[in-house]
Design a protein around this motif. Structure first.
Motif, PDB file in Angstrom:
ATOM      1  N   ARG A  23       0.793  -1.234   0.000  1.00  0.00           N
ATOM      2  CA  ARG A  23       0.000   0.000   0.000  1.00  0.00           C
ATOM      3  C   ARG A  23       0.821   1.279   0.000  1.00  0.00           C
ATOM      4  O   ARG A  23       0.556   2.188  -0.782  1.00  0.00           O
ATOM      5  CB  ARG A  23      -0.982  -0.001   1.167  1.00  0.00           C
ATOM      6  CG  ARG A  23      -2.034  -1.057   1.025  1.00  0.00           C
ATOM      7  CD  ARG A  23      -2.994  -1.054   2.192  1.00  0.00           C
ATOM      8  NE  ARG A  23      -3.795  -2.285   2.156  1.00  0.00           N
ATOM      9  CZ  ARG A  23      -4.459  -2.760   3.163  1.00  0.00           C
ATOM     10  NH1 ARG A  23      -4.463  -2.113   4.325  1.00  0.00           N
ATOM     11  NH2 ARG A  23      -5.135  -3.876   3.038  1.00  0.00           N
ATOM     12  N   GLY A  24       1.795   1.373   0.866  1.00  0.00           N
ATOM     13  CA  GLY A  24       2.598   2.593   0.942  1.00  0.00           C
ATOM     14  C   GLY A  24       3.322   2.878  -0.364  1.00  0.00           C
ATOM     15  O   GLY A  24       3.372   4.029  -0.829  1.00  0.00           O
ATOM     16  N   THR A  25       3.862   1.846  -0.977  1.00  0.00           N
ATOM     17  CA  THR A  25       4.582   2.011  -2.239  1.00  0.00           C
ATOM     18  C   THR A  25       3.629   2.465  -3.336  1.00  0.00           C
ATOM     19  O   THR A  25       3.948   3.379  -4.111  1.00  0.00           O
ATOM     20  CB  THR A  25       5.277   0.691  -2.639  1.00  0.00           C
ATOM     21  OG1 THR A  25       6.168   0.326  -1.576  1.00  0.00           O
ATOM     22  CG2 THR A  25       6.050   0.833  -3.928  1.00  0.00           C
ATOM     23  N   LEU A  26       2.453   1.856  -3.404  1.00  0.00           N
ATOM     24  CA  LEU A  26       1.476   2.257  -4.419  1.00  0.00           C
ATOM     25  C   LEU A  26       0.977   3.683  -4.184  1.00  0.00           C
ATOM     26  O   LEU A  26       0.796   4.447  -5.138  1.00  0.00           O
ATOM     27  CB  LEU A  26       0.298   1.288  -4.452  1.00  0.00           C
ATOM     28  CG  LEU A  26       0.589  -0.110  -4.996  1.00  0.00           C
ATOM     29  CD1 LEU A  26      -0.659  -0.986  -4.912  1.00  0.00           C
ATOM     30  CD2 LEU A  26       1.116  -0.073  -6.422  1.00  0.00           C
ATOM     31  N   GLU A  27       0.778   4.058  -2.928  1.00  0.00           N
ATOM     32  CA  GLU A  27       0.335   5.432  -2.617  1.00  0.00           C
ATOM     33  C   GLU A  27       1.389   6.451  -3.045  1.00  0.00           C
ATOM     34  O   GLU A  27       1.062   7.502  -3.609  1.00  0.00           O
ATOM     35  CB  GLU A  27       0.038   5.589  -1.118  1.00  0.00           C
ATOM     36  CG  GLU A  27      -1.252   4.953  -0.683  1.00  0.00           C
ATOM     37  CD  GLU A  27      -2.509   5.697  -1.148  1.00  0.00           C
ATOM     38  OE1 GLU A  27      -2.428   6.694  -1.891  1.00  0.00           O
ATOM     39  OE2 GLU A  27      -3.599   5.233  -0.761  1.00  0.00           O
ATOM     40  N   LYS A  28       2.667   6.160  -2.780  1.00  0.00           N
ATOM     41  CA  LYS A  28       3.739   7.079  -3.185  1.00  0.00           C
ATOM     42  C   LYS A  28       3.835   7.184  -4.700  1.00  0.00           C
ATOM     43  O   LYS A  28       4.017   8.273  -5.250  1.00  0.00           O
ATOM     44  CB  LYS A  28       5.077   6.633  -2.591  1.00  0.00           C
ATOM     45  CG  LYS A  28       5.178   6.861  -1.105  1.00  0.00           C
ATOM     46  CD  LYS A  28       6.468   6.314  -0.545  1.00  0.00           C
ATOM     47  CE  LYS A  28       6.472   6.411   0.971  1.00  0.00           C
ATOM     48  NZ  LYS A  28       7.623   5.737   1.573  1.00  0.00           N
ATOM     49  N   LEU A  29       3.711   6.055  -5.380  1.00  0.00           N
ATOM     50  CA  LEU A  29       3.756   6.046  -6.840  1.00  0.00           C
ATOM     51  C   LEU A  29       2.569   6.846  -7.397  1.00  0.00           C
ATOM     52  O   LEU A  29       2.732   7.673  -8.305  1.00  0.00           O
ATOM     53  CB  LEU A  29       3.738   4.604  -7.343  1.00  0.00           C
ATOM     54  CG  LEU A  29       3.895   4.369  -8.833  1.00  0.00           C
ATOM     55  CD1 LEU A  29       5.153   5.021  -9.388  1.00  0.00           C
ATOM     56  CD2 LEU A  29       3.914   2.862  -9.113  1.00  0.00           C
ATOM     57  N   ARG A  30       1.410   6.635  -6.834  1.00  0.00           N
ATOM     58  CA  ARG A  30       0.219   7.375  -7.247  1.00  0.00           C
ATOM     59  C   ARG A  30       0.413   8.877  -7.068  1.00  0.00           C
ATOM     60  O   ARG A  30       0.126   9.666  -7.961  1.00  0.00           O
ATOM     61  CB  ARG A  30      -0.970   6.894  -6.415  1.00  0.00           C
ATOM     62  CG  ARG A  30      -2.249   7.642  -6.655  1.00  0.00           C
ATOM     63  CD  ARG A  30      -3.273   7.237  -5.606  1.00  0.00           C
ATOM     64  NE  ARG A  30      -4.612   7.689  -5.903  1.00  0.00           N
ATOM     65  CZ  ARG A  30      -5.623   7.578  -5.061  1.00  0.00           C
ATOM     66  NH1 ARG A  30      -5.447   6.995  -3.874  1.00  0.00           N
ATOM     67  NH2 ARG A  30      -6.821   8.016  -5.395  1.00  0.00           N
ATOM     68  N   ALA A  31       0.905   9.286  -5.909  1.00  0.00           N
ATOM     69  CA  ALA A  31       1.105  10.707  -5.628  1.00  0.00           C
ATOM     70  C   ALA A  31       2.122  11.329  -6.583  1.00  0.00           C
ATOM     71  O   ALA A  31       1.938  12.464  -7.039  1.00  0.00           O
ATOM     72  CB  ALA A  31       1.550  10.901  -4.172  1.00  0.00           C
ATOM     73  N   LEU A  32       3.177  10.593  -6.886  1.00  0.00           N
ATOM     74  CA  LEU A  32       4.184  11.108  -7.816  1.00  0.00           C
ATOM     75  C   LEU A  32       3.576  11.299  -9.200  1.00  0.00           C
ATOM     76  O   LEU A  32       3.768  12.345  -9.832  1.00  0.00           O
ATOM     77  CB  LEU A  32       5.395  10.174  -7.874  1.00  0.00           C
ATOM     78  CG  LEU A  32       6.507  10.576  -8.839  1.00  0.00           C
ATOM     79  CD1 LEU A  32       7.055  11.975  -8.531  1.00  0.00           C
ATOM     80  CD2 LEU A  32       7.631   9.547  -8.801  1.00  0.00           C
ATOM     81  N   ILE A  33       2.827  10.320  -9.671  1.00  0.00           N
ATOM     82  CA  ILE A  33       2.195  10.437 -10.991  1.00  0.00           C
ATOM     83  C   ILE A  33       1.216  11.607 -11.000  1.00  0.00           C
ATOM     84  O   ILE A  33       1.198  12.404 -11.948  1.00  0.00           O
ATOM     85  CB  ILE A  33       1.507   9.120 -11.389  1.00  0.00           C
ATOM     86  CG1 ILE A  33       2.547   8.015 -11.585  1.00  0.00           C
ATOM     87  CG2 ILE A  33       0.674   9.310 -12.664  1.00  0.00           C
ATOM     88  CD1 ILE A  33       1.975   6.604 -11.641  1.00  0.00           C
ATOM     89  N   GLN A  34       0.435  11.754  -9.951  1.00  0.00           N
ATOM     90  CA  GLN A  34      -0.520  12.864  -9.865  1.00  0.00           C
ATOM     91  C   GLN A  34       0.208  14.209  -9.893  1.00  0.00           C
ATOM     92  O   GLN A  34      -0.276  15.154 -10.511  1.00  0.00           O
ATOM     93  CB  GLN A  34      -1.362  12.763  -8.589  1.00  0.00           C
ATOM     94  CG  GLN A  34      -2.379  11.658  -8.622  1.00  0.00           C
ATOM     95  CD  GLN A  34      -3.071  11.455  -7.284  1.00  0.00           C
ATOM     96  OE1 GLN A  34      -2.475  11.624  -6.220  1.00  0.00           O
ATOM     97  NE2 GLN A  34      -4.336  11.056  -7.333  1.00  0.00           N
ATOM     98  N   SER A  35       1.370  14.287  -9.240  1.00  0.00           N
ATOM     99  CA  SER A  35       2.112  15.551  -9.229  1.00  0.00           C
ATOM    100  C   SER A  35       2.718  15.863 -10.597  1.00  0.00           C
ATOM    101  O   SER A  35       2.855  17.020 -10.965  1.00  0.00           O
ATOM    102  CB  SER A  35       3.205  15.519  -8.156  1.00  0.00           C
ATOM    103  OG  SER A  35       4.289  14.698  -8.553  1.00  0.00           O
ATOM    104  N   LEU A  36       3.067  14.828 -11.343  1.00  0.00           N
ATOM    105  CA  LEU A  36       3.662  15.024 -12.667  1.00  0.00           C
ATOM    106  C   LEU A  36       2.613  15.288 -13.739  1.00  0.00           C
ATOM    107  O   LEU A  36       2.896  15.956 -14.734  1.00  0.00           O
ATOM    108  CB  LEU A  36       4.473  13.778 -13.062  1.00  0.00           C
ATOM    109  CG  LEU A  36       5.696  13.489 -12.208  1.00  0.00           C
ATOM    110  CD1 LEU A  36       6.232  12.097 -12.504  1.00  0.00           C
ATOM    111  CD2 LEU A  36       6.764  14.542 -12.472  1.00  0.00           C
ATOM    112  N   ALA A  37       1.438  14.749 -13.551  1.00  0.00           N
ATOM    113  CA  ALA A  37       0.362  14.874 -14.537  1.00  0.00           C
ATOM    114  C   ALA A  37      -0.936  15.271 -13.842  1.00  0.00           C
ATOM    115  O   ALA A  37      -1.890  14.499 -13.790  1.00  0.00           O
ATOM    116  CB  ALA A  37       0.192  13.560 -15.289  1.00  0.00           C
TER     117      ALA A  37
END
Length: 127
Positions: free
Chosen positions: A23-37
């Motif tokens: 979960r934590g890894t997926l949440e961080k990946l999600r947040a990074l993608i959201q910040s980039l796009a």
């Protein structure tokens, strides 16, 4: 990875359905993608969280052993072969263990390249 065949209604539900250590890894990946796009629309497609920017941009997910970044562009994966050396790549998907996340610089490069690909494709269709 998920035990049922009912698609999650959104990314939050998907992440809640995977084992805790993903979960934590997926949440961080999600947040990074959201910040980039930030313009990208988040949705569930093929029962995984995906981001749409003109067309499908990237997806994220987990299986029994790995987290995954679905690049959704075999040509981009092929072009980045040297940068992906040492990573587990299957088709246009990069798999990684939750305690060994992908480098942020690599994710940024992939997401930005995919945004450019999708924008160029959309502009070409308008002509």
């Amino acid at each position: 990875m998920r035990g049922n065949t009912v698609a999650p209604k959104d990314t939050d539900e998907y992440i809640a359905s995977v084992p805790q250590h993903f979960r934590g890894t997926l949440e961080k990946l999600r947040a990074l993608i959201q910040s980039l796009a930030p313009e990208a629309q988040e949705m569930i497609s093929y029962q995984i969280p995906c981001f749409k920017y003109y067309y499908m941009l990237v997806g994220i997910g987990a299986n029994k052993q790995y987290c995954s970044l679905y690049v959704m562009s075999p040509p981009l994966v092929a072009a980045m072969k040297a940068e992906l050396k040492g990573l587990k790549v299957s088709g246009a998907t990069i798999h990684f263990e939750p305690d060994a996340p992908l480098p942020v610089a690599l994710i940024k490069k992939i997401v930005r390249a995919r945004m450019q690909e999708n924008k160029e494709k959309a502009m070409a269709k308008k002509k």
